[in-house]
Design an enzyme around this catalytic site. Structure first.
Site, PDB file in Angstrom:
ATOM      1  N   GLU A  47      -9.669  -0.778  -5.089  1.00 43.04           N
ATOM      2  CA  GLU A  47     -10.147   0.024  -3.952  1.00 43.04           C
ATOM      3  C   GLU A  47     -11.113   1.089  -4.436  1.00 43.04           C
ATOM      4  OE1 GLU A  47      -7.147   1.852  -1.204  1.00 43.04           O
ATOM      5  OE2 GLU A  47      -8.406   3.632  -1.434  1.00 43.04           O
ATOM      6  N   GLU A  77      -1.200   3.259  -4.713  1.00 47.05           N
ATOM      7  CA  GLU A  77      -1.486   4.544  -5.366  1.00 47.05           C
ATOM      8  C   GLU A  77      -0.234   5.379  -5.526  1.00 47.05           C
ATOM      9  OE1 GLU A  77      -4.634   6.615  -3.314  1.00 47.05           O
ATOM     10  OE2 GLU A  77      -6.153   5.182  -3.971  1.00 47.05           O
ATOM     11  N   HIS A  79       0.826  -1.213   0.000  1.00 41.60           N
ATOM     12  CA  HIS A  79       0.000   0.000   0.000  1.00 41.60           C
ATOM     13  C   HIS A  79       0.865   1.270   0.000  1.00 41.60           C
ATOM     14  CE1 HIS A  79      -4.233   1.367   0.505  1.00 41.60           C
ATOM     15  NE2 HIS A  79      -3.722   2.390   1.164  1.00 41.60           N
TER      16      HIS A  79
HETATM   17  C1  IDC Z   1      -7.330   6.563   4.397  1.00 46.13           C
HETATM   18  C2  IDC Z   1      -8.113   6.044   5.600  1.00 46.13           C
HETATM   19  C3  IDC Z   1      -7.942   6.976   6.779  1.00 46.13           C
HETATM   20  C4  IDC Z   1      -6.463   7.172   7.035  1.00 46.13           C
HETATM   21  C5  IDC Z   1      -5.729   7.624   5.787  1.00 46.13           C
HETATM   22  C6  IDC Z   1      -4.227   7.698   6.000  1.00 46.13           C
HETATM   23  O1  IDC Z   1      -9.468   5.877   5.263  1.00 46.13           O
HETATM   24  O2  IDC Z   1      -8.582   6.472   7.926  1.00 46.13           O
HETATM   25  O3  IDC Z   1      -6.288   8.154   8.052  1.00 46.13           O
HETATM   26  O4  IDC Z   1      -5.984   6.725   4.717  1.00 46.13           O
HETATM   27  O5  IDC Z   1      -3.608   8.384   4.980  1.00 46.13           O
HETATM   28  C7  IDC Z   1      -7.014   6.169  -0.683  1.00 46.13           C
HETATM   29  C8  IDC Z   1      -5.969   5.337  -0.039  1.00 46.13           C
HETATM   30  C9  IDC Z   1      -6.403   4.909   1.357  1.00 46.13           C
HETATM   31  C10 IDC Z   1      -7.141   6.024   2.055  1.00 46.13           C
HETATM   32  C11 IDC Z   1      -8.462   6.262   1.291  1.00 46.13           C
HETATM   33  C12 IDC Z   1      -9.393   7.290   1.929  1.00 46.13           C
HETATM   34  O6  IDC Z   1      -5.605   4.222  -0.808  1.00 46.13           O
HETATM   35  O7  IDC Z   1      -5.257   4.529   2.058  1.00 46.13           O
HETATM   36  O8  IDC Z   1      -7.440   5.603   3.366  1.00 46.13           O
HETATM   37  N1  IDC Z   1      -8.113   6.648  -0.068  1.00 46.13           N
HETATM   38  O9  IDC Z   1      -8.795   8.537   1.992  1.00 46.13           O
HETATM   39  N2  IDC Z   1      -7.016   6.610  -1.931  1.00 46.13           N
HETATM   40  C13 IDC Z   1      -8.099   7.398  -2.124  1.00 46.13           C
HETATM   41  C14 IDC Z   1      -8.810   7.432  -0.943  1.00 46.13           C
END
Ligand code: IDC
Length: 340
Positions: free
Chosen positions: A261, A172, A134
């Site tokens: 995702e 990402e 990740h």
């Molecule tokens: C978010 C989690 C959040 C955390 C954050 C950390 O939902 O609780 O604090 O990451 O950076 C992504 C990412 C994914 C993100 C998610 C929502 O792959 O890790 O999780 N998101 O923001 N890409 C687009 C959205």
């Protein structure tokens, strides 16, 4: 009258032909069918053209849930929860999201056990499992290519012989300087080579530029290897038509796409549940046979989490409606084929 009848006949014949020639029509989207798990039925996955296919070459769409960051909510990565998601939610797929930064793997390799717990549960339960490296805060996947190779070498040596496994090698990639040509593609080629030395078959999914939103850029300069797919991510409150256009373009150019995702919310993971936009995306994915995993299994209290705040603190599964957030209720219905 005669003309009218002929017209009706012609229209019906065309509709009948269209439905029979729909190559996706035999896909039941069930986690367990006639007592057989999805992995028992589909077996070794393969990519044909732009389709993910089962062992017999029939296109299949896999659907399931992603864990939240395993360093925070790894307690849900266990057999009870994944089993509950299979049996009550009809999940065919579990994604183990192993952050590398944000307190993840690069600071403590111990988090790997949450991935191996996930994989072993998935093998036992007969569901597919995505091993997700990740990349998020570190932006450029090439920055930690050696660590990625070491990790995927071990994973593919240990589990590569199981058809359950899907590798997602960079969640990402992001940042202005992180391009397909100079960063993501050379990273992917190295990691793919490492995996293929141990595992010649299982699907490998490659991230795309700008937080995995630009599969068409990868499609213009594809990786030359078999059973490779490209990632697309979306959040229903943030992404829509333009993003679907990019996906269409990628497919047209011959690039297979997998949505590892997506969320019902804004890209922040919060900001409300966007049901209408979510259902538009689901329709698009079904029509284009795009597999997906939803973000995410946690009880943090953010809108994209399937559980209400602090519900199921021990990670036991067996949830009732009361345990689920509005997001959780919607995703469960989608997975159970109760809403379209
Ligand atoms: C978010 C989690 C959040 C955390 C954050 C950390 O939902 O609780 O604090 O990451 O950076 C992504 C990412 C994914 C993100 C998610 C929502 O792959 O890790 O999780 N998101 O923001 N890409 C687009 C959205």
């Amino acid at each position: 009258m005669k003309l009218f009848k002929t017209a009706i006949f012609t229209v019906s014949a065309v509709l009948l032909f269209a439905s029979c020639s729909n190559k996706y029509k035999n896909d039941t989207k069930l986690a367990v069918e006639d007592g057989k798990t999805v992995v028992e039925r589909y077996g070794q996955l393969q990519v044909i053209g732009t389709d993910l296919c089962n062992k017999d070459g029939q296109p299949v769409q896999l659907r399931g849930m992603s864990s939240h960051g395993l360093q925070w909510y790894g307690k849900f990565a266990n057999e009870n929860v994944i089993g509950w998601l299979r049996d009550d939610w009809n999940c065919q797929l579990w994604r183990a999201a192993m952050y590398i930064s944000e307190g993840g793997y690069l600071s403590s390799k111990a988090i790997k056990t949450r991935v191996t717990d996930s994989v072993e549960a998935a093998i036992k339960l007969g569901v597919y499992v995505i091993i997700d490296w990740h990349v998020l805060g570190t932006k450029d996947p090439l920055a930690h290519v050696e660590q990625a190779k070491e990790f995927f070498d071990e994973m593919s040596k240990t589990y590569g012989s199981y058809p359950n496994i899907i590798y997602e090698i960079c969640n990402e990639p992001n940042g202005e300087k992180v391009t397909w040509k100079d960063s993501i593609k050379p990273y992917a080629e190295q990691v793919i080579k490492t995996i293929r030395a141990n595992d010649p078959n299982n699907i490998i999914i490659v991230g795309t530029p700008v937080w995995s939103s630009q599969p068409q850029l990868a499609a213009k300069d594809p990786i030359k290897a078999d059973n490779i797919m490209y990632t697309v991510h979306f959040y229903a409150g943030t992404h829509g038509k333009t993003d679907r256009k990019n996906i269409k373009e990628a497919l047209k150019l011959g690039a297979p796409v997998f949505c590892t995702e997506w969320g019902t919310t804004m890209a922040s993971g919060d900001g409300g549940v966007f049901e209408k936009s979510t259902l538009e995306w689901m329709k698009f994915f079904e029509e284009n046979n795009i597999s997906w995993a939803n973000w995410a299994v946690n009880n943090k209290g953010e809108d994209s989490g399937i559980l209400g705040f602090n519900k199921d603190r021990d990670g036991k599964g067996g949830w009732t409606e009361k345990d689920l957030s509005p997001d959780g209720k919607l995703i469960r219905k989608i997975l159970r084929n109760e809403i379209k």
